[in-house]
Design a protein around this motif. Sequence first.
Motif, mmCIF file in Angstrom:
data_model
loop_
_atom_site.group_PDB
_atom_site.id
_atom_site.type_symbol
_atom_site.label_atom_id
_atom_site.label_comp_id
_atom_site.label_asym_id
_atom_site.label_seq_id
_atom_site.Cartn_x
_atom_site.Cartn_y
_atom_site.Cartn_z
ATOM 1 N N ALA A 170 0.914 -1.216 0.131
ATOM 2 C CA ALA A 170 -0.202 -0.143 0.056
ATOM 3 C C ALA A 170 0.791 1.308 -0.248
ATOM 4 O O ALA A 170 0.599 2.356 -0.561
ATOM 5 N N TYR A 171 1.960 1.228 0.695
ATOM 6 C CA TYR A 171 2.918 2.445 0.788
ATOM 7 C C TYR A 171 3.579 2.266 -0.590
ATOM 8 O O TYR A 171 3.973 3.555 -1.203
ATOM 9 N N PHE A 172 3.747 1.388 -0.995
ATOM 10 C CA PHE A 172 4.746 1.435 -2.470
ATOM 11 C C PHE A 172 3.946 2.000 -3.462
ATOM 12 O O PHE A 172 4.484 2.643 -4.315
ATOM 13 N N VAL A 173 2.709 1.592 -3.409
ATOM 14 C CA VAL A 173 1.831 2.225 -4.680
ATOM 15 C C VAL A 173 1.296 3.517 -4.660
ATOM 16 O O VAL A 173 0.522 4.089 -5.373
ATOM 17 N N LYS A 174 1.808 4.257 -3.238
ATOM 18 C CA LYS A 174 1.325 5.571 -3.153
ATOM 19 C C LYS A 174 2.209 6.481 -4.320
ATOM 20 O O LYS A 174 1.748 7.508 -4.700
ATOM 21 N N VAL A 175 3.133 6.011 -4.872
ATOM 22 C CA VAL A 175 3.920 6.588 -6.140
ATOM 23 C C VAL A 175 3.766 5.992 -7.398
ATOM 24 O O VAL A 175 3.271 4.642 -7.586
ATOM 25 N N SER A 176 3.902 6.565 -8.403
ATOM 26 C CA SER A 176 3.664 5.975 -9.884
ATOM 27 C C SER A 176 4.480 4.602 -10.308
ATOM 28 O O SER A 176 3.987 3.785 -10.742
ATOM 29 N N GLU A 177 5.684 5.033 -9.729
ATOM 30 C CA GLU A 177 6.663 3.948 -10.152
ATOM 31 C C GLU A 177 6.171 2.713 -9.377
ATOM 32 O O GLU A 177 6.373 1.401 -10.076
ATOM 33 N N GLY A 178 5.572 2.719 -8.060
ATOM 34 C CA GLY A 178 5.100 1.621 -7.545
ATOM 35 C C GLY A 178 3.858 1.037 -8.297
ATOM 36 O O GLY A 178 3.761 -0.169 -8.455
ATOM 37 N N GLN A 179 2.928 1.779 -8.814
ATOM 38 C CA GLN A 179 1.788 1.327 -9.344
ATOM 39 C C GLN A 179 2.179 0.671 -10.690
ATOM 40 O O GLN A 179 1.536 -0.502 -11.066
ATOM 41 N N ASP A 180 3.109 1.204 -11.175
ATOM 42 C CA ASP A 180 3.564 0.762 -12.633
ATOM 43 C C ASP A 180 4.275 -0.674 -12.480
ATOM 44 O O ASP A 180 3.702 -1.427 -13.384
ATOM 45 N N LEU A 181 4.933 -0.849 -11.501
ATOM 46 C CA LEU A 181 5.784 -1.944 -11.345
ATOM 47 C C LEU A 181 4.619 -3.110 -10.781
ATOM 48 O O LEU A 181 4.514 -4.212 -11.490
ATOM 49 N N LEU A 182 3.698 -2.805 -9.844
ATOM 50 C CA LEU A 182 2.842 -3.683 -9.577
ATOM 51 C C LEU A 182 1.720 -4.159 -10.546
ATOM 52 O O LEU A 182 1.557 -5.493 -10.697
ATOM 53 N N ALA A 183 1.500 -3.324 -11.559
ATOM 54 C CA ALA A 183 0.856 -3.664 -12.690
ATOM 55 C C ALA A 183 1.447 -4.581 -13.493
ATOM 56 O O ALA A 183 0.704 -5.546 -14.364
ATOM 57 N N ARG A 184 2.575 -4.876 -13.518
ATOM 58 C CA ARG A 184 3.379 -6.112 -14.244
ATOM 59 C C ARG A 184 3.172 -7.633 -13.782
ATOM 60 O O ARG A 184 3.627 -8.469 -14.415
ATOM 61 N N PHE A 185 2.534 -7.450 -12.391
ATOM 62 C CA PHE A 185 2.481 -8.720 -11.743
ATOM 63 C C PHE A 185 0.900 -8.939 -11.420
ATOM 64 O O PHE A 185 0.510 -8.490 -10.552
ATOM 65 N N ALA A 186 0.364 -9.643 -12.493
ATOM 66 C CA ALA A 186 -1.083 -9.420 -12.451
ATOM 67 C C ALA A 186 -1.656 -10.393 -11.212
ATOM 68 O O ALA A 186 -2.730 -9.881 -10.614
ATOM 69 N N ASP A 187 -0.913 -11.477 -10.813
ATOM 70 C CA ASP A 187 -1.559 -12.327 -9.815
ATOM 71 C C ASP A 187 -1.635 -11.497 -8.351
ATOM 72 O O ASP A 187 -2.465 -11.257 -7.709
ATOM 73 N N ILE A 188 -0.564 -10.836 -8.165
ATOM 74 C CA ILE A 188 -0.395 -9.876 -7.061
ATOM 75 C C ILE A 188 -1.251 -8.763 -6.986
ATOM 76 O O ILE A 188 -1.691 -8.236 -6.068
ATOM 77 N N GLN A 189 -1.506 -8.013 -8.299
ATOM 78 C CA GLN A 189 -2.261 -6.876 -8.371
ATOM 79 C C GLN A 189 -3.719 -7.061 -8.216
ATOM 80 O O GLN A 189 -4.387 -6.552 -7.368
ATOM 81 N N ASP A 190 -4.312 -8.512 -8.416
ATOM 82 C CA ASP A 190 -5.424 -9.019 -8.311
ATOM 83 C C ASP A 190 -5.692 -9.278 -6.837
ATOM 84 O O ASP A 190 -6.748 -9.095 -6.208
ATOM 85 N N TRP A 191 -4.539 -9.875 -6.170
ATOM 86 C CA TRP A 191 -4.767 -10.307 -4.769
ATOM 87 C C TRP A 191 -4.754 -8.889 -3.946
ATOM 88 O O TRP A 191 -5.760 -8.607 -3.057
#
Length: 208
Positions: A170-191
């Motif tokens: 949650a803290y990581f995705v406060k920034v755009s770089e975190g959001q962009d990286l998480l989006a590359r991992f669909a299973d974890i993004q869905d979780w």
Amino acid sequence: MGKPIVYGAEYSVYVRIVRLVLAEKGIDYELVPVDVFAAEGIPAWYFEHHPFGRIPAFCYDGFRLFETNAIARYIDEAFDGPALQPADARGRARMGQIIGMLDAYGYRAMVWDVAVERLEKAEPDSALIAGGLAQAETVLKVLTSLKAEGSWLLGEQLTLADLHAAPIIAYFVKVSEGQDLLARFADIQDWYARIVARPTFARTEKVG
């Protein structure tokens, strides 16, 4: 016996982990504010609860604990409510592995090197952020490989592993770089989308 007491600050990832565990167990508690970054320093009385001056600390019926993992396991085992640890040895081992990996390799990189550096520094260190993102990518790759089939990290049972991972990400995705990286991992993004939708997640969000 009164309510359990959690000492710490709403902004803390690790305080939020403990608060999530309490919320998922349905336990009312008191949060006593302790700001370890306050200009006047850590209150002297707090070192009786945590000799190293970190947060969180915990107290219930005279029993004091510090260290997030110890607190979370105690809450799960000592209080009524849904079990947050697998019943089998392998499941508990995998849970411990995920939590340990996040503490050792994820927290510093994702929270401090990327999110805090980007959000709170007037002149962010681009090299530090790049290194943090590289480490975060490895963490997300490994987390993907360890995730079991099902809604949660260990399958269909919500566990302490989920409640440990969620505040860090949650803290990581406060920034755009975190959001962009998480989006590359669909299973974890869905979780992550599933755990964010839980009422306990909203209730433990820092206000303001």
